[in-house]
Design an enzyme around this catalytic site. Structure first.
Site, PDB file in Angstrom:
ATOM      1  N   ARG A  50       0.847  -1.189   0.000  1.00  0.00           N
ATOM      2  CA  ARG A  50       0.000   0.000   0.000  1.00  0.00           C
ATOM      3  C   ARG A  50       0.884   1.243   0.000  1.00  0.00           C
ATOM      4  O   ARG A  50       1.287   1.741   1.059  1.00  0.00           O
ATOM      5  CB  ARG A  50      -0.908   0.000   1.229  1.00  0.00           C
ATOM      6  CG  ARG A  50      -1.897  -1.153   1.248  1.00  0.00           C
ATOM      7  CD  ARG A  50      -2.703  -1.138   2.542  1.00  0.00           C
ATOM      8  NE  ARG A  50      -3.685  -2.215   2.581  1.00  0.00           N
ATOM      9  CZ  ARG A  50      -4.488  -2.451   3.619  1.00  0.00           C
ATOM     10  NH1 ARG A  50      -4.408  -1.681   4.706  1.00  0.00           N
ATOM     11  NH2 ARG A  50      -5.354  -3.440   3.583  1.00  0.00           N
ATOM     12  N   ASP A  52       2.108   5.098  -0.212  1.00  0.00           N
ATOM     13  CA  ASP A  52       1.542   6.320   0.337  1.00  0.00           C
ATOM     14  C   ASP A  52       1.274   7.351  -0.758  1.00  0.00           C
ATOM     15  O   ASP A  52       1.687   7.189  -1.912  1.00  0.00           O
ATOM     16  CB  ASP A  52       2.504   6.930   1.361  1.00  0.00           C
ATOM     17  CG  ASP A  52       2.558   6.141   2.656  1.00  0.00           C
ATOM     18  OD1 ASP A  52       1.599   5.400   2.949  1.00  0.00           O
ATOM     19  OD2 ASP A  52       3.567   6.266   3.380  1.00  0.00           O
ATOM     20  N   ARG A 203      11.596   5.600   3.589  1.00  0.00           N
ATOM     21  CA  ARG A 203      11.794   7.052   3.609  1.00  0.00           C
ATOM     22  C   ARG A 203      12.523   7.506   4.864  1.00  0.00           C
ATOM     23  O   ARG A 203      13.319   8.460   4.832  1.00  0.00           O
ATOM     24  CB  ARG A 203      10.450   7.761   3.470  1.00  0.00           C
ATOM     25  CG  ARG A 203       9.833   7.627   2.073  1.00  0.00           C
ATOM     26  CD  ARG A 203       8.380   8.067   2.052  1.00  0.00           C
ATOM     27  NE  ARG A 203       8.226   9.403   2.579  1.00  0.00           N
ATOM     28  CZ  ARG A 203       7.077   9.889   3.052  1.00  0.00           C
ATOM     29  NH1 ARG A 203       5.982   9.128   3.062  1.00  0.00           N
ATOM     30  NH2 ARG A 203       7.009  11.121   3.507  1.00  0.00           N
TER      31      ARG A 203
END
Length: 262
Positions: A50, A52, A203
């Site tokens: 999933r 972002d 990230r």
């Protein structure tokens, strides 16, 4: 109902992420609407990851159950027609066993993060990479990244709202390459590979390694941050536009061409 695997590419900029959300555009919604132009009663599709808001994909994988037997190439062509004008493309389709699952059958996920160093703002690549205006020390970043390889508690490097049951993950590889650019700058690409990742893990790692490359952190501080098991010990989280889901691995590649005789 026949089950099909789909390999998907998309530009994440216009979307709130992969997952369908009320009142927000999502990749899942765009794909399901295209599927329902072919078959009105298609169930919800499931994806390997999933992503972002703002995150891109060159190798996302999803599966769907359809009511009729589609020739895979015709299915991909039909979906690409109905996906227009969304920046989403079906790269390949394949018939898979009924118990095959895009998420739960996966044994590996691969991400790449693009970071571009140059003084001028990005124009043609705006929204496709993180721009900084200083150079980075690749060897220092590699030294910092080495502390993260293997099985660890990655609490420091996951989002506070991460829903994973455990912060323990095995990071199989982090490769960092520097690519000179014709504009006088440089592009740094971070390639990460693991069976699965925590929310914002990639990230968070890239943002931390950028601090190492900039000289603000010593490489050993990455090990200290990992051992702290504290989100406050993490460096800044890199922005979403540089992140790409580049591939998903399975015990047997559903998109591999059939072997010929001999």
């Amino acid at each position: 109902m026949p089950r099909y695997a789909l390999k998907i590419e998309y530009h994440g900029g216009p979307f709130s992420g992969w997952q369908r959300q009320a009142g927000q555009p999502s990749v899942q919604q765009a794909l399901e609407e295209a599927l329902r132009r072919l078959e009105p009663k298609v169930p919800s599709v499931a994806a390997a990851g999933r992503t972002d808001a703002g995150v891109h994909a060159t190798g996302q994988v999803a599966h769907c159950d359809l009511g009729r037997n589609w020739e895979p190439f015709r299915l991909s062509e039909a979906l690409n027609w109905h996906l227009k004008p969304h920046p989403v493309a079906i790269l390949a389709a394949a018939r898979v066993p009924d118990d095959w699952h895009a998420r739960f059958s996966a044994i590996e996920r691969r991400y790449t993060y693009r970071l571009i160093s140059r003084r001028a703002p990005l124009t043609l690549e705006a929204g496709l990479a993180w721009r900084i205006n200083h150079r980075l020390d690749v060897e220092a970043m590699r030294a910092g990244a080495a502390h993260l390889i293997g099985r660890h508690d990655f609490t420091t490097f996951r989002a506070a709202l991460c829903q994973a049951k455990s912060p323990v993950k095995t990071l199989d590889a982090i490769e960092i390459e520097k690519i000179p650019r014709d504009d006088g700058g440089a592009e740094y690409r971070f390639h990460l590979r693991a069976r699965s990742f925590l929310h914002n893990q990639v990230r968070s790692i890239v943002g931390t390694l950028e601090r190492v490359g900039a000289g603000a952190w010593a490489p050993s501080r990455v090990a200290e941050a990992l051992a702290a098991r504290d989100r406050a010990a993490c460096g800044p989280v890199a922005p979403p536009q540089g992140l790409y889901l580049t591939g998903v691995g399975y015990p047997s590649d559903p998109f591999a061409p059939p072997e010929g005789p001999g």
